[in-house]
Design a protein around this motif. Structure first.
Motif, PDB file in Angstrom:
ATOM      1  N   ILE A  35       1.983 -10.382 -33.586  1.00 42.10           N
ATOM      2  CA  ILE A  35       2.628  -9.773 -32.419  1.00 42.10           C
ATOM      3  C   ILE A  35       1.483  -9.458 -31.466  1.00 42.10           C
ATOM      4  CG2 ILE A  35       3.869  -7.767 -31.519  1.00 42.10           C
ATOM      5  CD1 ILE A  35       5.383  -7.593 -34.140  1.00 42.10           C
ATOM      6  N   ILE A  36       1.552 -10.025 -30.256  1.00 44.02           N
ATOM      7  CA  ILE A  36       0.514  -9.741 -29.255  1.00 44.02           C
ATOM      8  C   ILE A  36       1.143  -8.942 -28.126  1.00 44.02           C
ATOM      9  CG2 ILE A  36       0.787 -12.020 -28.115  1.00 44.02           C
ATOM     10  CD1 ILE A  36      -2.306 -11.818 -27.515  1.00 44.02           C
ATOM     11  N   ILE A  37       0.436  -7.908 -27.707  1.00 44.38           N
ATOM     12  CA  ILE A  37       1.006  -7.006 -26.697  1.00 44.38           C
ATOM     13  C   ILE A  37      -0.071  -6.398 -25.819  1.00 44.38           C
ATOM     14  CG2 ILE A  37       0.894  -4.944 -28.196  1.00 44.38           C
ATOM     15  CD1 ILE A  37       3.722  -4.218 -27.042  1.00 44.38           C
ATOM     16  N   GLU A  38       0.280  -6.130 -24.570  1.00 39.97           N
ATOM     17  CA  GLU A  38      -0.548  -5.261 -23.737  1.00 39.97           C
ATOM     18  C   GLU A  38      -0.119  -3.834 -24.095  1.00 39.97           C
ATOM     19  OE1 GLU A  38      -1.091  -6.265 -19.405  1.00 39.97           O
ATOM     20  OE2 GLU A  38       0.367  -7.810 -19.860  1.00 39.97           O
ATOM     21  N   PRO A  39      -0.996  -3.045 -24.726  1.00 41.77           N
ATOM     22  CA  PRO A  39      -0.593  -1.707 -25.169  1.00 41.77           C
ATOM     23  C   PRO A  39      -0.134  -0.831 -23.999  1.00 41.77           C
ATOM     24  CG  PRO A  39      -2.957  -2.030 -25.425  1.00 41.77           C
ATOM     25  CD  PRO A  39      -2.387  -3.361 -25.108  1.00 41.77           C
ATOM     26  N   VAL A  40      -0.740  -1.041 -22.843  1.00 42.64           N
ATOM     27  CA  VAL A  40      -0.193  -0.568 -21.572  1.00 42.64           C
ATOM     28  C   VAL A  40      -0.136  -1.826 -20.727  1.00 42.64           C
ATOM     29  CG1 VAL A  40      -0.645   0.752 -19.465  1.00 42.64           C
ATOM     30  CG2 VAL A  40      -1.171   1.756 -21.712  1.00 42.64           C
ATOM     31  N   VAL A  41       1.010  -2.132 -20.144  1.00 42.75           N
ATOM     32  CA  VAL A  41       1.096  -3.393 -19.391  1.00 42.75           C
ATOM     33  C   VAL A  41       0.499  -3.210 -18.006  1.00 42.75           C
ATOM     34  CG1 VAL A  41       2.585  -5.317 -18.752  1.00 42.75           C
ATOM     35  CG2 VAL A  41       3.314  -3.744 -20.540  1.00 42.75           C
ATOM     36  N   GLY A  42      -0.261  -4.204 -17.580  1.00 46.23           N
ATOM     37  CA  GLY A  42      -0.794  -4.192 -16.214  1.00 46.23           C
ATOM     38  C   GLY A  42      -0.346  -5.392 -15.419  1.00 46.23           C
ATOM     39  N   ASN A  43       0.446  -6.260 -16.047  1.00 49.42           N
ATOM     40  CA  ASN A  43       0.758  -7.542 -15.407  1.00 49.42           C
ATOM     41  C   ASN A  43       2.215  -7.687 -14.953  1.00 49.42           C
ATOM     42  OD1 ASN A  43      -1.712  -9.303 -15.357  1.00 49.42           O
ATOM     43  ND2 ASN A  43      -1.782  -8.607 -17.477  1.00 49.42           N
ATOM     44  N   PHE A  77       7.084   3.344 -29.642  1.00 44.74           N
ATOM     45  CA  PHE A  77       7.218   1.878 -29.561  1.00 44.74           C
ATOM     46  C   PHE A  77       6.058   1.168 -30.276  1.00 44.74           C
ATOM     47  CE2 PHE A  77       6.498  -2.046 -26.836  1.00 44.74           C
ATOM     48  CZ  PHE A  77       7.462  -2.808 -27.470  1.00 44.74           C
ATOM     49  N   LEU A  78       4.836   1.507 -29.893  1.00 43.44           N
ATOM     50  CA  LEU A  78       3.683   0.843 -30.523  1.00 43.44           C
ATOM     51  C   LEU A  78       3.580   1.224 -31.998  1.00 43.44           C
ATOM     52  CD1 LEU A  78       1.037   1.252 -27.652  1.00 43.44           C
ATOM     53  CD2 LEU A  78       2.326  -0.809 -28.247  1.00 43.44           C
ATOM     54  N   GLU A  79       3.913   2.474 -32.296  1.00 46.00           N
ATOM     55  CA  GLU A  79       3.875   2.932 -33.693  1.00 46.00           C
ATOM     56  C   GLU A  79       4.891   2.139 -34.524  1.00 46.00           C
ATOM     57  OE1 GLU A  79       3.937   4.827 -31.013  1.00 46.00           O
ATOM     58  OE2 GLU A  79       2.242   6.189 -31.159  1.00 46.00           O
ATOM     59  N   GLY A  80       6.046   1.889 -33.928  1.00 47.63           N
ATOM     60  CA  GLY A  80       7.071   1.094 -34.615  1.00 47.63           C
ATOM     61  C   GLY A  80       6.601  -0.320 -34.885  1.00 47.63           C
ATOM     62  N   LEU A  81       5.937  -0.904 -33.900  1.00 43.69           N
ATOM     63  CA  LEU A  81       5.410  -2.264 -34.078  1.00 43.69           C
ATOM     64  C   LEU A  81       4.336  -2.281 -35.164  1.00 43.69           C
ATOM     65  CD1 LEU A  81       5.033  -3.456 -30.359  1.00 43.69           C
ATOM     66  CD2 LEU A  81       6.845  -4.063 -31.977  1.00 43.69           C
ATOM     67  N   ARG A  82       3.503  -1.248 -35.157  1.00 46.52           N
ATOM     68  CA  ARG A  82       2.440  -1.134 -36.157  1.00 46.52           C
ATOM     69  C   ARG A  82       3.046  -1.158 -37.573  1.00 46.52           C
ATOM     70  NH1 ARG A  82      -2.569  -2.362 -37.113  1.00 46.52           N
ATOM     71  NH2 ARG A  82      -1.298  -3.385 -38.660  1.00 46.52           N
ATOM     72  N   ILE A 113      -3.824   4.622 -31.619  1.00 48.80           N
ATOM     73  CA  ILE A 113      -3.167   3.671 -32.509  1.00 48.80           C
ATOM     74  C   ILE A 113      -4.084   2.471 -32.702  1.00 48.80           C
ATOM     75  CG2 ILE A 113      -1.807   2.820 -30.528  1.00 48.80           C
ATOM     76  CD1 ILE A 113       0.362   2.179 -32.704  1.00 48.80           C
ATOM     77  N   ASN A 114      -4.167   1.983 -33.910  1.00 51.63           N
ATOM     78  CA  ASN A 114      -5.084   0.889 -34.203  1.00 51.63           C
ATOM     79  C   ASN A 114      -4.373  -0.453 -34.312  1.00 51.63           C
ATOM     80  OD1 ASN A 114      -7.394   2.404 -34.200  1.00 51.63           O
ATOM     81  ND2 ASN A 114      -7.426   2.704 -36.425  1.00 51.63           N
TER      82      ASN A 114
END
Ligand SMILES: *Cc1c(COP(=O)(O)O)cnc(C)c1O
Length: 426
Positions: free
Chosen positions: A203-211, A221-226, A258-259
């Motif tokens: 799973i590839i993600i911008e942890p904060v989106v800039g695009n 959300f990120l914790e759930g993905l983790r 989050i790592n």
């Protein structure tokens, strides 16, 4: 504003360069008008070929976090360049760079330098596939991870700005291995995983989106993905090409606590020179050649001039962590004042911000994924962009891009920016 030189240069450029530019968003295609040709920049300001001066809110799309022509970086490059510009053999500087990055970024055991953010993300995905023996990846609608084939599915940045739905040249096979979910929608990811059991490598993600403008991850959300990645043996890749060294010395991993398993870097990491990197857990990174069989290489990777530029920049950031507090204060001031002015004008809007990344959206709803950003008033943003430009404020020429502040910006520059917004009318 006189832009006659830029107009001439743009006409000339189009004869020899596709669209007159070497990267699409620069062409002003979405906002319309003539792109400005830049002659030089210093601190918080850009100067174009007609001698116009602008307060810069792009900062080369992030790298110039300390402002343009930052003295220590310029000096270090000047000193280094006389020792030759490339060797194609290892240097001590590359070790220093790797050690510095490891000291700043949590969870990076091994790091490989490349020459762009695209290369970093492309290599991280290949590594995840090689490591897991699985083929598919999940990315999020509106996230941009560079222009490698597998990422050009529902991508953000210029792909979104130019509204390219399917990218010619990307084969169906490649596109089929890229699954997409709406940002901030954990349920959609769970569904994809259930439908593709044991097939997802990463799973590839911008942890904060800039695009797609600046979009923040919702709580959990990120914790759930983790958690999903841990349970399903999926490599969790943070694309920190924008957020790395910008949100904190340790990027989004540090800021959001989050790592990831693998992290990609670009932009700030090169201090304005072409640099990218990918790194992370030893057990995964060990699969990269020459240690392992996942091949990845680069003639100019770890280039000494690029390395000294990046190393000097990162060292400044590491040794002066108060830079991030100052950036926060300036960005907060801009957000607050901008909101006040627009509210007073009764112009519906949302400002998304974290640290020195922010975006302004003209709408009456919250903006938290690609669908909600697509429903904002892009034509009003384009009008706003030209209004600001003619008042000496250089914003990203697209409503789908994040603004980046540099710490060279002064209170007076911010006040001038607010004054320009005060003159804006519908
Ligand atoms: C800019 C960007 C890239 C691509 O980097 P390049 O150096 O332009 O190839 C990848 N991911 C993110 C999040 C970016 O912002």
């Amino acid at each position: 504003m006189n832009i006659s030189q830029s107009k001439l240069l743009f006409e000339r450029a189009q004869i020899s360069i596709p669209g007159g530019v070497n990267s699409p968003v620069r062409a002003f295609k979405s906002v319309g008008g003539t792109p400005l040709f830049i002659k030089s920049a210093k601190g918080a300001y850009l100067f174009d070929e007609d001698g116009n001066k602008f307060i810069d809110y792009i900062n080369s799309w992030g790298p110039m976090i300390l402002g343009h022509a930052y003295k220590p970086v310029v000096k270090a490059i000047q000193k280094k360049v006389v020792d030759s510009t490339s060797f194609g053999a290892p240097t001590e500087l590359e070790i220093q760079m790797a050690e510095l990055i490891k000291s700043m970024c949590p969870n990076v055991d091994l790091i490989r330098m490349v020459s762009s953010g695209t290369e970093a993300c492309m290599s991280a995905v290949r590594l995840a596939r090689g490591f897991t023996g699985k083929n598919k990846i999940i990315k999020f609608e509106g996230c941009y991870h560079g222009h490698a084939d597998c990422f050009l599915v529902k991508a953000g940045s210029g792909v979104a700005t130019l509204n390219i739905q399917t990218v010619p040249g990307v084969t169906g096979g490649v596109a089929n291995d890229t699954l997409t979910a709406p940002y901030n929608n954990l349920h959609a990811v769970e569904k994809l995983i259930a439908e593709n059991k044991n097939e997802i490598a990463a799973i590839i993600i911008e942890p904060v989106v800039g695009n797609m403008g600046c979009i923040l991850p919702k709580a959990g959300f990120l914790e759930g993905l983790r958690k999903i990645c841990d349970e399903e043996n999926i490599v969790f890749i943070f694309d920190e090409v924008m957020t790395g060294f910008r949100l904190a010395t340790g990027g989004a991993q540090e800021k959001l606590k989050i790592n990831a398993d693998l992290v990609t870097y670009g932009k700030v990491i090169g201090g304005g020179l072409p640099v990218g990197a990918f790194g992370g857990k030893k057990e995964i990174m060990e699969h990269i050649a020459p240690l392992g069989n996942v091949y990845q290489a680069g003639t100019l990777s770890g280039n000494p001039i690029a390395m000294i530029g990046g190393f000097t920049m990162l060292n400044e950031l590491k040794n002066n962590p108060s830079i991030y507090d100052e950036l926060e204060e300036k960005s907060f001031y801009l957000e607050k004042k901008m909101h006040k002015v627009l509210e007073h004008k009764k112009i519906p809007h949302r400002i998304n911000r974290i640290g020195s990344m922010m975006s302004l959206h003209f709408c009456n709803h919250d903006v938290y994924d690609f669908e909600t950003v697509s429903k904002t008033d892009i034509s009003l943003f384009n009008k706003f962009f030209h209004h600001m430009l003619s008042n000496g404020i250089y914003l990203p020429p697209s409503g789908y891009e994040s603004w980046f502040l540099s710490n060279a910006i002064s209170k007076k520059d911010l006040k001038n920016t607010i004054n320009a917004i005060e003159k804006f009318s519908l």
